[in-house]
Scaffold this motif. Structure first.
Motif, mmCIF file in Angstrom:
data_model
loop_
_atom_site.group_PDB
_atom_site.id
_atom_site.type_symbol
_atom_site.label_atom_id
_atom_site.label_comp_id
_atom_site.label_asym_id
_atom_site.label_seq_id
_atom_site.Cartn_x
_atom_site.Cartn_y
_atom_site.Cartn_z
ATOM 1 N N ARG A 57 -43.438 -2.902 -10.169
ATOM 2 C CA ARG A 57 -42.819 -2.616 -8.867
ATOM 3 C C ARG A 57 -43.770 -3.070 -7.771
ATOM 4 O O ARG A 57 -44.835 -2.486 -7.574
ATOM 5 C CB ARG A 57 -42.517 -1.124 -8.726
ATOM 6 C CG ARG A 57 -41.291 -0.684 -9.516
ATOM 7 C CD ARG A 57 -41.111 0.815 -9.495
ATOM 8 N NE ARG A 57 -41.137 1.376 -8.156
ATOM 9 C CZ ARG A 57 -40.093 1.450 -7.331
ATOM 10 N NH1 ARG A 57 -38.928 0.949 -7.717
ATOM 11 N NH2 ARG A 57 -40.195 1.993 -6.150
ATOM 12 N N LYS A 58 -43.359 -4.143 -7.070
ATOM 13 C CA LYS A 58 -44.225 -4.741 -6.061
ATOM 14 C C LYS A 58 -44.535 -3.758 -4.939
ATOM 15 O O LYS A 58 -45.672 -3.698 -4.453
ATOM 16 C CB LYS A 58 -43.550 -5.995 -5.494
ATOM 17 C CG LYS A 58 -44.420 -6.773 -4.523
ATOM 18 C CD LYS A 58 -43.714 -8.053 -4.075
ATOM 19 C CE LYS A 58 -44.590 -8.834 -3.101
ATOM 20 N NZ LYS A 58 -43.917 -10.085 -2.659
ATOM 21 N N GLN A 59 -43.527 -2.971 -4.515
ATOM 22 C CA GLN A 59 -43.736 -2.054 -3.404
ATOM 23 C C GLN A 59 -44.742 -0.952 -3.723
ATOM 24 O O GLN A 59 -45.373 -0.389 -2.826
ATOM 25 C CB GLN A 59 -42.414 -1.430 -2.937
ATOM 26 C CG GLN A 59 -41.653 -0.660 -4.009
ATOM 27 C CD GLN A 59 -40.652 -1.525 -4.717
ATOM 28 O OE1 GLN A 59 -40.987 -2.621 -5.157
ATOM 29 N NE2 GLN A 59 -39.413 -1.046 -4.835
ATOM 30 N N ASP A 60 -44.894 -0.621 -5.012
ATOM 31 C CA ASP A 60 -45.875 0.395 -5.405
ATOM 32 C C ASP A 60 -47.171 -0.225 -5.925
ATOM 33 O O ASP A 60 -48.158 0.494 -6.123
ATOM 34 C CB ASP A 60 -45.294 1.287 -6.515
ATOM 35 C CG ASP A 60 -44.067 2.051 -6.061
ATOM 36 O OD1 ASP A 60 -43.939 2.258 -4.846
ATOM 37 O OD2 ASP A 60 -43.248 2.429 -6.920
ATOM 38 N N ASN A 61 -47.136 -1.539 -6.183
ATOM 39 C CA ASN A 61 -48.257 -2.220 -6.835
ATOM 40 C C ASN A 61 -48.632 -1.508 -8.126
ATOM 41 O O ASN A 61 -49.807 -1.264 -8.422
ATOM 42 C CB ASN A 61 -49.472 -2.300 -5.898
ATOM 43 C CG ASN A 61 -50.540 -3.256 -6.421
ATOM 44 O OD1 ASN A 61 -50.223 -4.237 -7.101
ATOM 45 N ND2 ASN A 61 -51.797 -2.977 -6.127
ATOM 46 N N ASN A 144 -28.679 6.520 1.174
ATOM 47 C CA ASN A 144 -29.209 5.321 1.820
ATOM 48 C C ASN A 144 -28.156 4.674 2.703
ATOM 49 O O ASN A 144 -28.443 4.216 3.810
ATOM 50 C CB ASN A 144 -29.692 4.341 0.755
ATOM 51 C CG ASN A 144 -30.455 3.177 1.343
ATOM 52 O OD1 ASN A 144 -31.284 3.348 2.232
ATOM 53 N ND2 ASN A 144 -30.168 1.989 0.879
#
Length: 364
Positions: A57-61, A144
């Motif tokens: 997950r890029k947003q959490d690295n 959302n």
């Protein structure tokens, strides 16, 4: 949204969301053996399970893994997080009643606002979405959707509803739960100006807070004029229940208010402004000369430094007198200058004393 990712991943892997869970926040350098070790230690109560996959997950690295549970269990024993390398690993799962609970809370909220789920979707511009299809939408996606629509809406999507005003009766001996008139009036005036609903709705809302003589007054003014506006109603309340201070008393109180010992000029002007506004409301001081009266009173009633007095005198002679905020800006600037000058004097020692501390080696 974590839950939306979890549901989508389960759909791709063709596994039941009620018999799966996702663990997030796993450092990228953790190998499968270390992940299994942490999970086996913390998820013993879940029985047998198998690891279906791992994604980054890029947003959490960080990585996340999906587990399929091989045994039926009570979701109450699933931990919401586990301790792993790098800190806390979050556990995401879905309870059997999660969708139902969310929809119940949403429907309850809308009911209190006098709305329905179908009406909400119409307001959001989703005419084709039926309420029957809502349970198939995940709570995260639904929340959302609503959140994004509200954030980008040019005006409120739902009619605004304010909390009820506290009770006001106008009785000589007010009840403990009653609000003082000035506070009640201030709140009522502010909300009436901002609430974008019909006058009839505003009057019904106002009536809910009234008792005794105050309620009688509202009935009287409405009987005299059926089309009376809310502003006119509140003006009637001010005349009947407001301060009995006369115009002359209000004017004299303002003109006899001086700066107190130890009080900053800016604090004095702020205190003075409250009295000036009251005097203007009572027409003791004409509104069109309020700026002039303010400046003259500050020059007469405050203890001003020579520099500040000259600046205010210049403002008075040059043209239109400054507004309240313009005057405060000038005063605050001078106060900052004075404070900075005093601070520098405290930090820098006197030159004569500095030289006096040196000893001539020839005299030693």
């Amino acid at each position: 949204m974590a839950l939306a990712l979890f549901e989508d991943w389960c759909g791709i892997m063709s596994v039941d969301t009620q018999k799966s869970l996702m663990v997030m926040g796993i450092p990228v350098d953790c190998d499968e053996a270390e992940i299994q070790e942490v999970l086996q230690e913390n998820l013993k109560s879940l029985g047998r399970y198998r690891l279906l996959g791992k994604i980054f997950r890029k947003q959490d690295n960080a990585n996340a893994v999906l587990l399929e549970l091989m045994e039926d269990l009570d979701t109450s024993v699933i931990p919401s997080e586990v301790q792993g390398r790098g800190g806390i690993w979050k556990v995401v799962f879905k309870t059997p009643n999660q969708d139902t609970e969310f929809l119940e809370r949403l429907n309850l909220f809308l009911e209190k606002e006098g709305q329905t789920l179908a009406g909400m979707f119409r307001a959001l511009g989703h005419e084709g979405v039926s309420t029957g299809a809502v349970p198939s939408i995940s709570p995260d996606l639904l929340a959302n959707l609503v959140g994004q629509a509200i954030a980008h809406a040019p005006q409120p999507l739902l009619p605004m509803r304010y909390r009820k005003l506290r009770i006001f009766s106008g009785s000589a001996v007010p009840a403990p739960e009653e609000e003082p008139f000035e506070i009640w009036l201030e709140q009522a005036t502010e909300i009436v100006k901002e609430w974008p609903v019909a006058e009839a709705e505003k009057k019904r809302w106002l009536m809910e807070s009234l008792r005794g003589p105050a309620l009688d007054l509202l009935h009287i003014v409405q009987a005299d004029n059926q089309s009376i506006s809310m502003e006119e109603c509140l003006e009637a309340f001010k005349q009947v229940f407001g301060s009995l201070e006369s115009r002359r008393t209000s004017q004299v109180r303002y003109l006899k208010t001086y700066q107190e010992e130890g009080e900053k000029v800016s604090a004095y002007v702020l205190r003075l402004e409250t009295l000036l506004r009251k005097a203007v409301e009572k027409r003791a001081i004409p509104r069109n000369i309020a700026d002039q009266v303010r400046l003259e009173q500050v020059m007469a009633g405050a203890s001003l430094s020579e520099i500040l007095w000259c600046r205010l005198r210049e403002l008075k002679d040059q043209g239109p007198p400054p507004s309240f905020l313009e005057l405060m800006k000038v005063i605050r600037e001078e106060e900052e200058e004075e404070a900075s000058y005093e601070h520098e004097n405290l930090e820098d020692p006197d030159e004569g004393e500095s030289y006096g501390q040196w000893v001539n080696p020839a005299d030693a």
